[in-house]
Enzyme design. Structure first.
Site, mmCIF file in Angstrom:
data_model
loop_
_atom_site.group_PDB
_atom_site.id
_atom_site.type_symbol
_atom_site.label_atom_id
_atom_site.label_comp_id
_atom_site.label_asym_id
_atom_site.label_seq_id
_atom_site.Cartn_x
_atom_site.Cartn_y
_atom_site.Cartn_z
ATOM 1 N N LYS A 65 16.191 -4.917 -38.220
ATOM 2 C CA LYS A 65 17.038 -5.484 -37.169
ATOM 3 C C LYS A 65 17.389 -6.955 -37.417
ATOM 4 C CE LYS A 65 15.649 -2.416 -33.372
ATOM 5 N NZ LYS A 65 15.184 -2.371 -31.965
ATOM 6 N N ASP A 101 19.345 -3.434 -26.779
ATOM 7 C CA ASP A 101 18.011 -3.177 -26.225
ATOM 8 C C ASP A 101 17.847 -3.708 -24.803
ATOM 9 O OD1 ASP A 101 16.926 -1.759 -28.349
ATOM 10 O OD2 ASP A 101 16.170 -3.545 -29.360
ATOM 11 N N GLY A 127 3.866 -8.467 -24.302
ATOM 12 C CA GLY A 127 4.341 -8.422 -25.669
ATOM 13 C C GLY A 127 5.418 -9.459 -25.923
ATOM 14 N N ALA A 131 11.621 -5.927 -29.169
ATOM 15 C CA ALA A 131 12.059 -5.312 -27.912
ATOM 16 C C ALA A 131 11.830 -6.254 -26.738
ATOM 17 C CB ALA A 131 11.317 -3.995 -27.687
ATOM 18 N N ARG A 156 2.816 -17.000 -29.726
ATOM 19 C CA ARG A 156 3.995 -16.169 -29.982
ATOM 20 C C ARG A 156 4.820 -16.001 -28.711
ATOM 21 N NH1 ARG A 156 3.534 -10.763 -33.206
ATOM 22 N NH2 ARG A 156 5.779 -11.106 -33.006
ATOM 23 N N ILE A 219 7.775 1.015 -22.500
ATOM 24 C CA ILE A 219 8.898 1.413 -23.343
ATOM 25 C C ILE A 219 8.492 2.421 -24.417
ATOM 26 C CG2 ILE A 219 10.032 -0.795 -22.916
ATOM 27 C CD1 ILE A 219 9.589 -1.426 -25.922
ATOM 28 N N TYR A 221 7.849 5.968 -25.680
ATOM 29 C CA TYR A 221 8.376 7.238 -25.166
ATOM 30 C C TYR A 221 7.698 8.467 -25.774
ATOM 31 C CZ TYR A 221 11.260 6.934 -29.418
ATOM 32 O OH TYR A 221 11.701 6.814 -30.710
#
Length: 278
Positions: A65, A101, A127, A131, A156, A219, A221
Site C-alpha cells: 500500500k 479504508d 492500534g 488501517a 507509534r 476490523i 473479519y
C-alpha cells in the site's frame, strides 16, 4: 466490459473477486476481477506488467500500500495524507491512487448505527497500523469526536497522531490505560490483526470495564465473531463487524472505478454466510 484486479502478496485467500462480482451483478455491468500475486523480489517488474494491461483499475493490499505510490502518476488528497493507497484507477492523467479504508469504515459504521455521530462521542482506537491511520483520519473529520489511540508501543501512536491528525486534540495512551478507562468510551475500534484466524483465541485487551451500549468494532473479519466481540457482547455492547468495513471499502473503490453506486446492505447477509462457509 470492465477489468479490475488485486495486487498483493499473498492474495489467494482474497474475497475481493467475489465482492466485486456481486457489485457488477447488482449494477448490471459485465466485467472480471483478477488476482495478481506479486512477490517482493519482483515487485518493480510485475507492477509495470500490471500497468501495461488493459485494466480499468486495481486494488492494492499488503504489503504494497505504501510501496505502490512512486509507481503511480498521482494520488488523491486522502491517500497523500495517509501515505498509503489501496485503490488505483486508470484515468486520462494516468494511474491515480486512492485510499478507501477510512471512508469504507465510516460508511459501514454509520449504516449500522446512524445515531452514533449525532452527539459528542469519546472514541478509543486500538492500534496504529495502516488501517488505523485511515480510520483515524476519517474519524477526526467528524465534528464532535474525541479520539484516544492505544498501542503497545505508545511512540507509534504518537507518531500516527502527529502525521495524520493535524491540529486535532487526539491523545496516545497505553493498552493498560485504555483498559482502565474503557468505561468512558462510546466507541471502541480494534484495528490490529490480534484475534484473526488461526489465532482466534487471542484478544488485544479485556473489556470488563466497558459500559452497556458501547459500540465495539473489530476490523478482523475471519472469524466474523472474534473473541474481542464475544466479550463485548457479554458486556451488553453493540457490535460492528469487520466484514462490514471490507464490503463498504470495496463499494467505494467500485464507485471510483465506474461512477456507479451499488448498495452494500443487500450483500451483507450473503457475505456473512460465505465467510462462515455456509
Amino acid at each position: 466490459m470492465y477489468t479490475f484486479g488485486l495486487a498483493g502478496f499473498p492474495v489467494g485467500h482474497s474475497l475481493s473477486p467475489w465482492i466485486h462480482e456481486q457489485l457488477m451483478e447488482q449494477t448490471g455491468v459485465e466485467g472480471e476481477y483478477q488476482l495478481f500475486e506479486i512477490t517482493p523480489e519482483n515487485f518493480d517488474e510485475q507492477i509495470d506488467q500490471i500497468k501495461k494491461q488493459q485494466l480499468d483499475g486495481f486494488n492494492v493490499t499488503v504489503p504494497y500500500k505504501e510501496k505502490i505510490i512512486p509507481y503511480l502518476d498521482g494520488i488523491d488528497a486522502s491517500a497523500e495524507q495517509l501515505g498509503a493507497v489501496n485503490t488505483v484507477k486508470r484515468t486520462s492523467d494516468g494511474w491515480i491512487g486512492y485510499n478507501t479504508d477510512g471512508t469504507g469504515f465510516l460508511h459501514s459504521l454509520q449504516a449500522r448505527f446512524p445515531d452514533l455521530f449525532h452527539q459528542k462521542i469519546n472514541v478509543l482506537l486500538l492500534g496504529s497500523g495502516g488501517a488505523a491511520r485511515g480510520i483515524f483520519a476519517a474519524l477526526i473529520d467528524q465534528a464532535e469526536v474525541k479520539v484516544d489511540v492505544a498501542n503497545r508501543t505508545v511512540s507509534r501512536a504518537e507518531a500516527m497522531i502527529a502525521e495524520t491528525g493535524g491540529d486535532h486534540a487526539a491523545r496516545a495512551v497505553t493498552i493498560e490505560e485504555a483498559e482502565q478507562a474503557a468505561g468512558g468510551y462510546d466507541l471502541i475500534i480494534q484495528t490490529t490483526t490480534v484475534g484473526m484466524s488461526p489465532n482466534d483465541d487471542t484478544s488485544i485487551m479485556p473489556l470488563q470495564n466497558i459500559k452497556e451500549g458501547t459500540v465495539v468494532s473489530d476490523i478482523v473479519y475471519r472469524p466474523v465473531m472474534t473473541n474481542f466481540l464475544k466479550e463485548a457482547e457479554q458486556k451488553g455492547a453493540r457490535l460492528h463487524f469487520g466484514h462490514e468495513m471490507l464490503l463498504q471499502q470495496a463499494v467505494y473503490a467500485f464507485q471510483i472505478w465506474t461512477d456507479l453506486h451499488p448498495e452494500a446492505h443487500p450483500l451483507l447477509e450473503k457475505f456473512e454466510r460465505k465467510l462462515k462457509g455456509e
